[in-house]
Write an enzyme that holds these catalytic residues in place. Structure first.
Site, PDB file in Angstrom:
ATOM      1  N   LYS A  39       0.833  -1.216   0.000  1.00 51.37           N
ATOM      2  CA  LYS A  39       0.000   0.000   0.000  1.00 51.37           C
ATOM      3  C   LYS A  39       0.864   1.261   0.000  1.00 51.37           C
ATOM      4  CE  LYS A  39      -2.275  -1.015   3.803  1.00 51.37           C
ATOM      5  NZ  LYS A  39      -1.725  -2.350   4.140  1.00 51.37           N
ATOM      6  N   ARG A 118      -8.706   1.198   9.706  1.00 57.32           N
ATOM      7  CA  ARG A 118      -8.317  -0.199   9.901  1.00 57.32           C
ATOM      8  C   ARG A 118      -9.348  -0.969  10.704  1.00 57.32           C
ATOM      9  NH1 ARG A 118      -2.460   0.600   9.379  1.00 57.32           N
ATOM     10  NH2 ARG A 118      -1.321  -1.348   9.454  1.00 57.32           N
ATOM     11  N   ARG A 157      11.429  -6.075   3.567  1.00 60.91           N
ATOM     12  CA  ARG A 157      11.150  -4.639   3.408  1.00 60.91           C
ATOM     13  C   ARG A 157      12.170  -3.787   4.168  1.00 60.91           C
ATOM     14  NH1 ARG A 157       5.232  -2.415   4.566  1.00 60.91           N
ATOM     15  NH2 ARG A 157       5.590  -3.084   6.706  1.00 60.91           N
ATOM     16  N   ARG A 190      11.825  -2.176   9.864  1.00 61.03           N
ATOM     17  CA  ARG A 190      10.865  -1.824  10.909  1.00 61.03           C
ATOM     18  C   ARG A 190      10.824  -2.908  11.980  1.00 61.03           C
ATOM     19  NH1 ARG A 190       5.506  -0.057   7.715  1.00 61.03           N
ATOM     20  NH2 ARG A 190       4.655  -1.206   9.473  1.00 61.03           N
ATOM     21  N   ARG A 201       0.232  -9.183  13.274  1.00 65.45           N
ATOM     22  CA  ARG A 201      -0.377  -8.180  12.373  1.00 65.45           C
ATOM     23  C   ARG A 201      -1.316  -8.835  11.362  1.00 65.45           C
ATOM     24  NH1 ARG A 201       4.645  -5.543  10.074  1.00 65.45           N
ATOM     25  NH2 ARG A 201       3.301  -4.077   8.978  1.00 65.45           N
TER      26      ARG A 201
HETATM   27  P1  AMP Z   1       1.483   0.592   8.886  1.00 65.58           P
HETATM   28  O1  AMP Z   1       2.686   1.400   8.598  1.00 65.58           O
HETATM   29  O2  AMP Z   1       0.255   1.119   8.230  1.00 65.58           O
HETATM   30  O3  AMP Z   1       1.689  -0.890   8.631  1.00 65.58           O
HETATM   31  O4  AMP Z   1       1.205   0.729  10.463  1.00 65.58           O
HETATM   32  C1  AMP Z   1       2.138   0.270  11.401  1.00 65.58           C
HETATM   33  C2  AMP Z   1       1.477   0.101  12.755  1.00 65.58           C
HETATM   34  O5  AMP Z   1       0.962   1.354  13.203  1.00 65.58           O
HETATM   35  C3  AMP Z   1       0.303  -0.858  12.786  1.00 65.58           C
HETATM   36  O6  AMP Z   1       0.701  -2.223  12.914  1.00 65.58           O
HETATM   37  C4  AMP Z   1      -0.434  -0.347  14.013  1.00 65.58           C
HETATM   38  O7  AMP Z   1       0.200  -0.760  15.207  1.00 65.58           O
HETATM   39  C5  AMP Z   1      -0.262   1.164  13.907  1.00 65.58           C
HETATM   40  N1  AMP Z   1      -1.343   1.773  13.089  1.00 65.58           N
HETATM   41  C6  AMP Z   1      -1.204   2.479  11.941  1.00 65.58           C
HETATM   42  N2  AMP Z   1      -2.374   2.893  11.475  1.00 65.58           N
HETATM   43  C7  AMP Z   1      -3.308   2.424  12.350  1.00 65.58           C
HETATM   44  C8  AMP Z   1      -4.726   2.490  12.399  1.00 65.58           C
HETATM   45  N3  AMP Z   1      -5.439   3.125  11.452  1.00 65.58           N
HETATM   46  N4  AMP Z   1      -5.356   1.887  13.446  1.00 65.58           N
HETATM   47  C9  AMP Z   1      -4.671   1.258  14.418  1.00 65.58           C
HETATM   48  N5  AMP Z   1      -3.322   1.133  14.409  1.00 65.58           N
HETATM   49  C10 AMP Z   1      -2.645   1.707  13.387  1.00 65.58           C
END
Ligand code: AMP
Length: 249
Positions: A39, A118, A157, A190, A201
């Site tokens: 994404k 989410r 990644r 990360r 996740r």
């Molecule tokens: P991402 O970079 O989108 O994969 O987000 C990394 C982490 O940030 C996720 O695994 C969650 O712990 C937190 N996170 C990011 N966006 C959200 C969201 N909309 N709702 C809840 N947790 C989030």
């Protein structure tokens, strides 16, 4: 490029929109799909092509986490603990983070929401916020990929510590190992791309985020895009799926 980042990452009373000229079409997208499906990469490509701002809640939390500990609010420290475990940050914290940045939803080229919403609660709140701001989503793109391929993508990644560009050790390697092609920043893995966090996740995705597919299907906004192949191939698929859909703005 990335003109939207400062306001979105740091909290927006700042101006988000510095496009010299608005694009002909305003595009407001939500990108859905499991973690690791690509994404972030697609959002960056769409941002370049459409002039829409790339808004990622994950980047906001990571950015806040990279500040010195004393500069972090209790809510951010709590959010980072959830993140490290691969769990979702509580809806209330996420929604407050987005509301603080609502000015960014008015970017002149539109926006690409990556990693938000989410949960169904977040999706309902986003609909209310968009109604209040008199904005409409153009479409919601759901990227789909088998689980084995997702794990492979997540494990390889690497992210730029400065401009947040995303690479992959084998599928999209940087020209110079460990350095970003765009800004020469150091690349890092990360913390939540470690195997145990990846497992959590993916499970969290199935339970909390997958129901959004039906949510947006019912709103007649959903577009399905297979996320196999290279970033460029997925991008071409995305653009052609968008082009056969009448754009609402
Ligand atoms: P991402 O970079 O989108 O994969 O987000 C990394 C982490 O940030 C996720 O695994 C969650 O712990 C937190 N996170 C990011 N966006 C959200 C969201 N909309 N709702 C809840 N947790 C989030």
């Amino acid at each position: 490029m990335n003109q939207d980042r400062p306001a979105w990452l740091h909290g927006a009373s700042a101006e988000c929109d510095v496009l010299p000229k608005p694009p002909a079409v305003i595009t407001r997208l939500v990108l859905l799909g499991p973690p690791g499906v690509g994404k972030g990469t697609q959002a960056a490509l769409l941002h370049d092509r459409l002039g829409a701002c790339h808004l990622s809640t994950g980047d906001v939390f990571r950015n806040a986490g990279s500040r010195p500990d004393g500069g972090q609010t209790p809510a951010i420290r709590e959010a980072l603990a959830y993140m490290r475990r691969g769990e979702l940050v509580p809806d209330a914290t996420v929604l407050e983070t987005v509301r603080e940045r609502r000015a960014c939803l008015h970017c002149r080229g539109g926006f690409i929401l990556d990693g938000f919403p989410r949960t169904v609660v977040q999706a309902e709140s986003l609909q209310r916020l968009l109604d209040q701001e008199r904005l409409q989503l153009t479409a919601v793109i759901n990227y789909d990929l088998p689980e084995a391929a997702i794990v492979e993508r997540l494990a390889g990644r690497r992210t730029c510590s400065q401009c947040k560009a995303v690479y992959h050790l084998t599928e999209r390697p940087p020209e110079l190992a460990g350095r970003c092609d765009l800004c020469q920043g150091a690349l890092f893995q990360r913390e939540d791309d470690e195997p145990e966090s990846i497992r959590v996740r993916l499970e969290t995705y199935k339970q909390s985020t997958a129901p959004l597919i039906d949510f947006y299907r019912k709103l007649n906004l959903l577009i399905l895009v297979p996320a196999s192949g290279t970033a460029d191939e997925i991008y071409v698929r995305t653009m052609s799926a968008l082009s056969v859909r009448p754009l609402r703005s």
